[in-house]
Write a protein that holds these residues in place. Sequence first.
Motif, mmCIF file in Angstrom:
data_model
loop_
_atom_site.group_PDB
_atom_site.id
_atom_site.type_symbol
_atom_site.label_atom_id
_atom_site.label_comp_id
_atom_site.label_asym_id
_atom_site.label_seq_id
_atom_site.Cartn_x
_atom_site.Cartn_y
_atom_site.Cartn_z
ATOM 1 N N PHE A 230 0.943 8.767 -6.230
ATOM 2 C CA PHE A 230 1.031 10.177 -5.839
ATOM 3 C C PHE A 230 2.000 10.934 -6.736
ATOM 4 O O PHE A 230 1.706 12.048 -7.180
ATOM 5 N N VAL A 231 3.149 10.344 -7.022
ATOM 6 C CA VAL A 231 4.129 10.995 -7.898
ATOM 7 C C VAL A 231 3.556 11.196 -9.296
ATOM 8 O O VAL A 231 3.644 12.287 -9.878
ATOM 9 N N ASN B 107 0.824 -1.213 0.000
ATOM 10 C CA ASN B 107 0.000 0.000 0.000
ATOM 11 C C ASN B 107 0.854 1.258 0.000
ATOM 12 O O ASN B 107 0.526 2.250 -0.666
ATOM 13 N N THR B 108 1.951 1.239 0.749
ATOM 14 C CA THR B 108 2.855 2.393 0.766
ATOM 15 C C THR B 108 3.427 2.662 -0.618
ATOM 16 O O THR B 108 3.475 3.815 -1.069
ATOM 17 N N LEU B 109 3.849 1.614 -1.304
ATOM 18 C CA LEU B 109 4.418 1.781 -2.646
ATOM 19 C C LEU B 109 3.354 2.239 -3.638
ATOM 20 O O LEU B 109 3.622 3.098 -4.489
ATOM 21 N N ILE B 110 2.143 1.704 -3.553
ATOM 22 C CA ILE B 110 1.066 2.116 -4.467
ATOM 23 C C ILE B 110 0.742 3.588 -4.272
ATOM 24 O O ILE B 110 0.628 4.358 -5.244
ATOM 25 N N MET C 42 7.549 14.730 -3.958
ATOM 26 C CA MET C 42 6.305 13.978 -3.900
ATOM 27 C C MET C 42 6.543 12.510 -3.546
ATOM 28 O O MET C 42 5.730 11.877 -2.880
ATOM 29 N N LEU C 43 7.661 11.957 -4.008
ATOM 30 C CA LEU C 43 7.964 10.570 -3.679
ATOM 31 C C LEU C 43 8.194 10.392 -2.181
ATOM 32 O O LEU C 43 7.658 9.461 -1.553
ATOM 33 N N ILE C 44 8.973 11.283 -1.591
ATOM 34 C CA ILE C 44 9.222 11.196 -0.146
ATOM 35 C C ILE C 44 7.937 11.425 0.636
ATOM 36 O O ILE C 44 7.638 10.710 1.601
ATOM 37 N N LEU D 182 13.575 2.314 2.883
ATOM 38 C CA LEU D 182 12.794 2.367 1.650
ATOM 39 C C LEU D 182 12.818 3.771 1.054
ATOM 40 O O LEU D 182 13.001 3.942 -0.159
ATOM 41 N N ILE D 183 12.656 4.783 1.889
ATOM 42 C CA ILE D 183 12.680 6.168 1.402
ATOM 43 C C ILE D 183 14.049 6.505 0.832
ATOM 44 O O ILE D 183 14.164 7.099 -0.252
#
Length: 310
Positions: free
Chosen positions: A96-97, A88-91, A238-240, A291-292
């Motif tokens: 979002f990006v 879910n975090t990756l999705i 946006m990725l962070i 991961l970040i």
Amino acid sequence: MAISPAPQVTARRRGRASGPDYGSRLFASWWWAIPALVASLLIHYVAVAAGGTFAFTNWKGIGSFEWVGLDNFVKIFSGDLGRTAIVNTLILAFGFVVGTNLLGVLLALGLNRGVKTRYFLRVVIFMPTVLSPLAVSYIWRFIYQPEGPLNSFLGSVGLESWQRTWLADPTTSLWTILIVMVWQSTGLVMVIYLAGLAGVPQELEEAAAIDGASVFQRFRLVVFPLIRPSFVIASTLMLIQGLRVFDQVMALTGGGPFNATETLATQVYKQTFAYGQFGYGAALSLVLTVLIIVISLAQMALTSSREGKS
């Protein structure tokens, strides 16, 4: 006729400039920076190192603890809840990006020049960015209610089949969160691209149009190479922000329904402060941090290599 100072006097002055007075001034300049350096060291590095250490223990927040090695990480990657939070975090992060950059660049191109009310529209679009994520999420929570404005609108235009319990449906709840995230942050990305478009000479676009280039070709071959630094900045920010999303999830769904919207950030909070699993929560936090760092560095390296090739 100018009289130059004697060599002995010049040497003496240079020696004085580099002697005790110079050393005291250098020490004084560093002395003022020492408190900030110490605070940064304690808050950022020592705290992170301590948290990383607890990730290998079964600490409950109080009392003693035992070293458990990689058991916490095995539990994260082998358990359904841990894998769901990572996916879910990756999705949310990559969606979002893509969403913010796509809408942001389109709005920036549309409001760059030629629209009389562009300044007013820029303010209106940017305004959600300065609002609290919690306040925005609670407004959207009201919109998503079964009897809320969204379902009422769909019913009024004859789209009753599209009505949903948006936040209680596992198939739609994650995407409703993504919509809220994109809606709030698109204005910031638009401003970043507007800053980049300000440095694009209009003559280049006009010359490309005269040569027969289409709108898409002008953007791809003329405009985008010149605003690539803006793309790197916007996509990295946006990725962070997407990887550490927390407020929107907690305000809209709380991680439900049936853990369908759990993320690493929400799991860190719940496991640490709600369930008292400080060691497991520290392991989740360490996974999120790594991961970040890894994804951000990979993204920056990829965009930098493309920029070098272009």
